[in-house]
Scaffold this active site. Structure first.
Site, short mmCIF file in Angstrom:
data_model
loop_
_atom_site.label_atom_id
_atom_site.label_comp_id
_atom_site.label_asym_id
_atom_site.label_seq_id
_atom_site.Cartn_x
_atom_site.Cartn_y
_atom_site.Cartn_z
N CYS A 98 -13.43 4.61 4.34
CA CYS A 98 -14.32 3.88 3.43
C CYS A 98 -14.37 2.44 3.92
O CYS A 98 -13.33 1.80 4.03
CB CYS A 98 -13.72 3.98 2.02
SG CYS A 98 -14.57 2.98 0.81
N CYS A 103 -19.98 -9.23 -3.18
CA CYS A 103 -21.23 -8.51 -3.47
C CYS A 103 -22.01 -9.31 -4.49
O CYS A 103 -21.44 -9.84 -5.45
CB CYS A 103 -20.93 -7.12 -4.02
SG CYS A 103 -22.44 -6.15 -4.34
N CYS A 135 -21.85 -5.86 -10.61
CA CYS A 135 -21.65 -4.82 -11.63
C CYS A 135 -20.42 -5.16 -12.46
O CYS A 135 -19.40 -5.61 -11.94
CB CYS A 135 -21.49 -3.45 -10.97
SG CYS A 135 -22.93 -2.97 -10.03
N LEU A 173 -25.27 5.62 -10.28
CA LEU A 173 -26.15 5.70 -11.45
C LEU A 173 -25.48 5.06 -12.67
O LEU A 173 -26.01 4.12 -13.25
CB LEU A 173 -26.50 7.17 -11.69
CG LEU A 173 -27.83 7.46 -12.36
CD1 LEU A 173 -28.99 6.83 -11.61
CD2 LEU A 173 -28.02 8.97 -12.46
N CYS A 209 -11.79 3.46 -5.63
CA CYS A 209 -13.15 2.96 -5.80
C CYS A 209 -13.19 1.77 -6.74
O CYS A 209 -12.64 1.84 -7.84
CB CYS A 209 -14.01 4.02 -6.48
SG CYS A 209 -14.67 5.18 -5.38
N CYS A 234 -16.83 -3.52 -11.57
CA CYS A 234 -16.42 -3.48 -10.17
C CYS A 234 -15.69 -4.76 -9.78
O CYS A 234 -16.18 -5.86 -10.00
CB CYS A 234 -17.66 -3.29 -9.30
SG CYS A 234 -17.31 -3.44 -7.54
N GLU A 238 -11.91 -5.21 2.91
CA GLU A 238 -10.98 -4.09 2.96
C GLU A 238 -11.63 -2.81 3.47
O GLU A 238 -12.83 -2.58 3.29
CB GLU A 238 -10.40 -3.85 1.55
CG GLU A 238 -9.52 -5.02 1.13
CD GLU A 238 -8.90 -4.86 -0.25
OE1 GLU A 238 -7.78 -5.36 -0.43
OE2 GLU A 238 -9.51 -4.26 -1.14
N1 SAH Z 1 -22.31 -1.21 -3.54
C1 SAH Z 1 -22.35 0.19 -3.36
C2 SAH Z 1 -21.17 0.74 -2.60
C3 SAH Z 1 -19.81 0.20 -2.94
S1 SAH Z 1 -19.12 0.63 -4.48
C4 SAH Z 1 -22.54 0.91 -4.67
O1 SAH Z 1 -22.42 0.27 -5.72
O2 SAH Z 1 -22.84 2.09 -4.64
C5 SAH Z 1 -18.66 2.34 -4.27
C6 SAH Z 1 -18.61 3.13 -5.57
O3 SAH Z 1 -17.51 2.70 -6.41
C7 SAH Z 1 -19.85 2.94 -6.42
O4 SAH Z 1 -20.31 4.15 -6.95
C8 SAH Z 1 -19.35 2.05 -7.50
O5 SAH Z 1 -20.17 2.08 -8.62
C9 SAH Z 1 -17.97 2.57 -7.74
N2 SAH Z 1 -17.11 1.67 -8.49
C10 SAH Z 1 -17.18 0.33 -8.56
N3 SAH Z 1 -16.21 -0.14 -9.36
C11 SAH Z 1 -15.51 0.91 -9.81
C12 SAH Z 1 -14.35 1.05 -10.64
N4 SAH Z 1 -13.73 -0.01 -11.13
N5 SAH Z 1 -13.90 2.30 -10.89
C13 SAH Z 1 -14.50 3.37 -10.32
N6 SAH Z 1 -15.57 3.29 -9.52
C14 SAH Z 1 -16.08 2.08 -9.26
FE1 SF4 Z 2 -21.62 -4.42 -5.60
FE2 SF4 Z 2 -19.53 -3.32 -6.79
FE3 SF4 Z 2 -21.96 -3.08 -7.88
FE4 SF4 Z 2 -21.37 -1.75 -5.61
S1 SF4 Z 2 -20.43 -1.42 -7.63
S2 SF4 Z 2 -23.24 -2.94 -6.06
S3 SF4 Z 2 -19.99 -3.23 -4.64
S4 SF4 Z 2 -20.83 -5.00 -7.59
#
Ligand code: SAH
Ligand code: SF4
Length: 383
Positions: free
Chosen positions: A104, A111, A115, A220, A344, A118, A91
């Site tokens: 974006c 990935c 996390c 972070l 995000c 996410c 996307e």
């Molecule tokens: N992998 C990279 C970039 C993609 S995620 C990273 O982790 O930085 C982009 C941003 O969205 C990151 O800061 C991530 O932590 C945040 N993010 C992921 N899941 C989210 C959620 N459910 N709600 C809000 N922010 C989220």
């Molecule tokens: Fe991967 Fe989502 Fe973690 Fe970013 S926030 S590193 S996209 S799992």
């Protein structure tokens, strides 16, 4: 197989032209046709000699991504789902604001970092995107928007690598894609308008500083290692002290004099005043001066499988207040495209998990991270 010209930065395209026995300056012409004018048909490239156009037709193409769906939000946000073959789709999201247009984009199908909070992470990992697939998202969106808005000049003013995937785990494809974004013969974005967001792949942050130092955002999400180990599993490999040292070193190369920290506000997990104070202490000890970093608080965007909830607005405000009072520049991100799941962390695309990441997160969910509700002021209860 025809070469995809979207796979090349200008240097790469010049080498390609040389291999065809053509002068290097032809590459600049070709590059401008493709990226500035959105051309994909060599016959449209009228200032290229006919024999060259014929030669190109035999060996190369500008290969776009197929669009599976396009969704438009009431607030003007547009989300595209691009088919990248093999059952995978990624996307990209366009976010219009009064003074800018931000795109974006995704760097991987899925990935592998996994996390907890996410949606992409929950899907697991399928594969890295190629340079051409990363660039094709920008190429398509920019020229679609120009046609749609009937504008001749640039619509997309900022690109953020904050879609699906961890860009620094796809470094070899990422760097040429960034160079295309920055090149004056293509999109001509300044380094401060292109942002790589990373969960903290330390060695690659060091390389990015040398190879292509665009703006850096670091996810972070926690002020200490034990919590971050759970939220961002990569922390077990690159713990906070290493990550912060690398951020400070990046400042010598960064296009601005700060690094941005993203902090996703999850109810009862990482959003208490104690967490905020611990965070202040963490960055104060690590950094060379008080304003070396900025905070971007992201309200957690829920998705069903996460089992987590977003912090209340009052709790986010209280957290922000502690950071601001300690002299840290802090903004709270507005959530855009809510009605089309374009915010995000909600980008899930459609990915065939070729790893066990998704299963690992599902198991982890039941063991480690039940939100602990420890703090609520009277004021917050009213909210
Ligand atoms: N992998 C990279 C970039 C993609 S995620 C990273 O982790 O930085 C982009 C941003 O969205 C990151 O800061 C991530 O932590 C945040 N993010 C992921 N899941 C989210 C959620 N459910 N709600 C809000 N922010 C989220
Ligand atoms: Fe991967 Fe989502 Fe973690 Fe970013 S926030 S590193 S996209 S799992």
């Amino acid at each position: 197989m025809l070469a995809n010209l979207l796979d090349h930065d200008l240097e790469g395209l010049a080498a390609f032209c040389e291999r065809l026995g053509e002068k290097r300056f032809r590459a600049t012409q070709l590059f401008r046709w493709i990226h500035q004018k959105g051309a994909s048909n060599f016959d449209d490239m009228t200032d290229l000699a006919r024999p060259l156009r014929e030669k190109l037709r035999g060996v190369a193409q500008v290969q776009p991504l197929a669009v599976n769906t396009e969704q438009r939000s009431a607030d003007g946000t547009i989300k595209w789902l691009f088919d990248v073959g093999g059952g995978d789709a990624v996307e990209a999201v366009f976010i219009p604001e009064s003074d800018r247009g931000t795109l974006c984009i995704s760097s991987q199908a899925g990935c592998a970092v996994g996390c907890r909070f996410c949606s992409t992470g929950h899907q697991g990992f399928s594969r890295n995107l190629s340079t051409g697939e990363i660039v094709a998202q920008l190429w398509y969106a920019e020229h679609f928007l120009r046609r749609h808005l009937q504008r001749d000049e640039r619509v997309i003013t900022n690109v953020v690598m904050m879609g699906m995937g961890e860009p620094l785990q796809n470094y070899a494809a990422l760097v040429p894609a960034l160079r295309v974004m920055l090149d004056d013969h293509a999109y001509g974005l300044s380094r401060r308008r292109v942002t790589v967001s990373t969960s903290g792949v330390v060695p690659m942050m060091e390389r990015l500083a040398r190879d292509c130092p665009v703006a850096l955002a670091v996810s972070l999400h926690a002020p200490n290692d034990s919590l971050r180990d759970n939220l961002v599993p990569l922390n077990r490999k690159y713990p906070l002290h290493e990550l912060l040292q690398t951020c400070v070193a990046y400042l010598d190369h960064a296009p601005r004099d700060f690094v941005t920290f993203e902090y996703c506000m999850i109810d009862g997990v990482n959003d208490t005043p104690e967490h905020a104070r611990e965070l202040v202490e963490l960055v104060r000890t690590a950094g060379p001066r008080s304003n070396w970093c900025k905070f971007n608080l992201i309200p957690f965007n829920p998705f069903p499988a996460s089992g987590l909830e977003g912090s209340s607005a009052a709790r986010i405000a209280a957290f922000a207040r502690i950071l601001v009072d300690a002299g840290l520049v802090t903004t709270t991100r507005k959530t855009r495209g809510d009605d089309i799941d374009a915010a995000c962390g909600q980008l899930a695309g459609d990915v065939r998990d070729r790893t066990r990441v998704a299963g690992r997160i599902a198991r982890q969910r039941t063991i480690t991270l039940k939100p602990v509700t420890t703090f609520a002021t009277e004021h917050e209860k009213d909210d």
